[in-house]
Design an enzyme around this catalytic site. Structure first.
Site, PDB file in Angstrom:
ATOM      1  N   PHE A 142     -16.315  63.362 -19.089  1.00 40.12           N
ATOM      2  CA  PHE A 142     -16.997  63.172 -17.810  1.00 40.12           C
ATOM      3  C   PHE A 142     -18.255  64.025 -17.795  1.00 40.12           C
ATOM      4  O   PHE A 142     -18.192  65.229 -18.013  1.00 40.12           O
ATOM      5  CB  PHE A 142     -16.104  63.550 -16.623  1.00 40.12           C
ATOM      6  CG  PHE A 142     -16.780  63.315 -15.302  1.00 40.12           C
ATOM      7  CD1 PHE A 142     -16.836  62.037 -14.745  1.00 40.12           C
ATOM      8  CD2 PHE A 142     -17.415  64.353 -14.625  1.00 40.12           C
ATOM      9  CE1 PHE A 142     -17.495  61.801 -13.544  1.00 40.12           C
ATOM     10  CE2 PHE A 142     -18.075  64.125 -13.419  1.00 40.12           C
ATOM     11  CZ  PHE A 142     -18.115  62.842 -12.883  1.00 40.12           C
ATOM     12  N   ASP A 227     -21.113  70.683 -22.592  1.00 34.79           N
ATOM     13  CA  ASP A 227     -21.128  70.535 -21.134  1.00 34.79           C
ATOM     14  C   ASP A 227     -20.134  71.548 -20.555  1.00 34.79           C
ATOM     15  O   ASP A 227     -18.926  71.338 -20.587  1.00 34.79           O
ATOM     16  CB  ASP A 227     -20.739  69.101 -20.769  1.00 34.79           C
ATOM     17  CG  ASP A 227     -20.676  68.866 -19.254  1.00 34.79           C
ATOM     18  OD1 ASP A 227     -20.658  69.851 -18.494  1.00 34.79           O
ATOM     19  OD2 ASP A 227     -20.629  67.685 -18.841  1.00 34.79           O
ATOM     20  N   LYS A 256     -21.132  73.922 -11.504  1.00 27.80           N
ATOM     21  CA  LYS A 256     -20.107  74.201 -10.488  1.00 27.80           C
ATOM     22  C   LYS A 256     -19.995  75.659 -10.013  1.00 27.80           C
ATOM     23  O   LYS A 256     -20.334  75.973  -8.890  1.00 27.80           O
ATOM     24  CB  LYS A 256     -18.752  73.693 -10.982  1.00 27.80           C
ATOM     25  CG  LYS A 256     -18.701  72.161 -11.063  1.00 27.80           C
ATOM     26  CD  LYS A 256     -17.315  71.645 -11.313  1.00 27.80           C
ATOM     27  CE  LYS A 256     -17.196  70.158 -11.025  1.00 27.80           C
ATOM     28  NZ  LYS A 256     -17.518  69.280 -12.150  1.00 27.80           N
TER      29      LYS A 256
HETATM   30  C1  LIG Z   1     -18.336  68.042 -12.275  1.00 23.65           C
HETATM   31  C2  LIG Z   1     -18.851  67.778 -13.651  1.00 23.65           C
HETATM   32  C3  LIG Z   1     -20.106  67.194 -13.858  1.00 23.65           C
HETATM   33  C4  LIG Z   1     -20.957  66.667 -12.729  1.00 23.65           C
HETATM   34  O1  LIG Z   1     -21.375  67.680 -11.885  1.00 23.65           O
HETATM   35  P1  LIG Z   1     -22.015  67.282 -10.436  1.00 23.65           P
HETATM   36  O2  LIG Z   1     -22.438  68.605  -9.877  1.00 23.65           O
HETATM   37  O3  LIG Z   1     -20.926  66.631  -9.664  1.00 23.65           O
HETATM   38  O4  LIG Z   1     -23.140  66.385 -10.703  1.00 23.65           O
HETATM   39  C5  LIG Z   1     -20.548  67.059 -15.163  1.00 23.65           C
HETATM   40  N1  LIG Z   1     -19.816  67.474 -16.197  1.00 23.65           N
HETATM   41  C6  LIG Z   1     -18.596  68.044 -16.039  1.00 23.65           C
HETATM   42  C7  LIG Z   1     -17.838  68.502 -17.231  1.00 23.65           C
HETATM   43  C8  LIG Z   1     -18.077  68.205 -14.763  1.00 23.65           C
HETATM   44  O5  LIG Z   1     -16.857  68.739 -14.597  1.00 23.65           O
END
Ligand SMILES: *Cc1c(COP(=O)(O)O)cnc(C)c1O
Length: 406
Positions: A142, A227, A256
């Site tokens: 994701f 990521d 986050k």
């Molecule tokens: C939450 C998340 C995203 C997206 O972040 P947003 O602030 O919602 O755009 C991307 N990569 C990972 C691994 C995530 O957990």
């Protein structure tokens, strides 16, 4: 019109005026302190999901709220046309505590990944290899909800309604080095991975796999994008999750937990990769503004300043939780797996327990978690959670499991 304490009006307006993409639970919180959230009636809940790994310092952290209100009273926003001391300081801190030489700030995880995707392509463009523009990501990954990041996300369900999708992405099985080797070719510019796949059920990457990926990237001249939007900022017991794997990426994304709840995103990279962006190539109106960066500076200070015990707390409460949850798994055949890293933990149940139902039961007992798919609940509490608080959660889960019949 003060609707804050009016749950009926909140429900009405939520349903009538908010785009129905979240299907929120019929509950609203009016304040928080530490790991606790309070609704308008004063009922308290232990926040075991922490705004999805966002409220890293918990709710109502004194240093954080002071920094935000002080900064807000001085200057909330000014344009990236000018230098911004709070941004300069945060970039310095993030770079000095990581592999990175340069930082770019934006407002979310998806935006941080957009920046990573863009720089991976433009790096090779400026090197005269524009055909090297494909990115390989993992199935069940994701990476966000924007057009490029849904294309990067290895799950069809996030993409299918939004065709045509951004081209240039390929997906391989996670934790399978031969699958990756088979897809790499002269067009590959980057491999992009989460080290714990958070949104698809909390699946950690294998240590040997990550080492092999790094080796493959070095051999084939491919950039490694990690990521860390969910795993970064102390979540897995180190400031950054890649430190657990004894490798360094070329590009890392954060969001986050970075500013403890104030919207922020960051893309960090080496000086070499940074040659892929020239003035005017990328930008963000809000990104790196004084308010968000002032908050980010407090979070990094609390995690990484000398004498900080916060990372030690993450590791000890994590060990306690894994210990107790695994003991619960031994006792109850309803738990089939407990996995994750640090304070990012997935608990998988057998088919007799629905994750959504378990989430609701836990909420009735005063504990907030997230449900993923049919069978997994995820916890990602504030990093300040104590062992005593963690024990309360485990006891509540044990009580529910005892009461539920097969
Ligand atoms: C939450 C998340 C995203 C997206 O972040 P947003 O602030 O919602 O755009 C991307 N990569 C990972 C691994 C995530 O957990």
């Amino acid at each position: 019109m003060a609707i804050e304490n009016d749950m009926e009006l909140t429900k009405l307006y939520e349903n009538k005026y908010c785009l129905n993409v979240f299907a929120p639970m019929p509950i609203a919180f009016t304040k928080g302190k530490g790991v606790w959230l309070y609704d308008a009636e004063g009922r308290k809940y232990m926040d075991m999901i922490g705004g999805i790994a966002v409220n890293s310092l918990g709710h109502g952290n004194k240093a954080l709220t002071k920094a935000i209100s002080d900064q807000a009273s001085k200057l909330i926003h000014c344009s990236n046309y000018y230098m911004i001391p709070q941004r300069a300081e945060l970039a310095f801190k993030l770079c000095s505590h990581s592999f990175a030489d340069k930082a770019f700030f934006c407002n979310s995880g998806a935006e941080a990944n957009e920046a990573a995707i863009k720089i991976a392509r433009s790096y090779f463009y400026y090197k005269g290899q524009p055909e090297k523009n494909e990115i390989i990501t993992a199935k069940m990954s994701f990476h966000g909800r924007t057009m490029a990041t849904i294309a990067a996300t290895g799950q069809e369900k996030f993409r299918k309604a939004f065709a045509p999708n951004v081209p240039g992405f390929k997906y391989v099985d996670f934790n399978d080095i031969s699958a990756l080797e088979a897809e790499v070719d002269d067009k590959t510019c980057a491999v992009m991975l989460e080290l714990v796949q958070g949104e698809s059920g909390v699946h950690p990457a294998d240590a040997t796999y990550v080492k092999q990926v790094k080796k493959l990237c070095l051999e084939r001249g491919i950039l490694l994008i990690i990521d860390e939007v969910q795993t970064g900022i102390g979540r897995t017991g180190r400031l950054f999750c890649y430190e657990n794997y004894d490798i360094v990426p070329d590009i890392m994304t954060l969001a986050k937990g970075l500013a403890g709840g104030v919207p922020i995103g960051a893309m960090l990279c080496t000086d070499e990769v940074a040659t892929g962006m020239k003035p005017g190539d990328h930008g963000s109106t809000f990104g790196g503004n004084p308010l968000a960066c002032a908050a980010g500076n407090v979070v990094i200070d609390q995690l990484a300043s000398s004498g900080s015990t916060l990372l030690a707390n993450v590791n000890s409460v994590s060990a306690f939780l894994f210990d107790k949850l695994n003991a619960l798994k031994e006792k109850s055949d309803k738990i089939v797996d407990v996995r994750g890293a640090g304070l990012l933990i997935g608990i998988e149940f057998d088919s007799s327990i629905q994750a959504a139902g378990m989430k609701t039961r836990l909420m009735q007992e005063g504990f907030l978690v997230s449900a993923i798919g049919e069978s997994v609940i995820r916890i990602a509490p504030p990093l300040i959670i104590t062992q005593r608080e963690a024990a309360m959660f485990v006891n509540a889960l044990a009580k529910i499991l005892k009461g539920s019949r097969k």
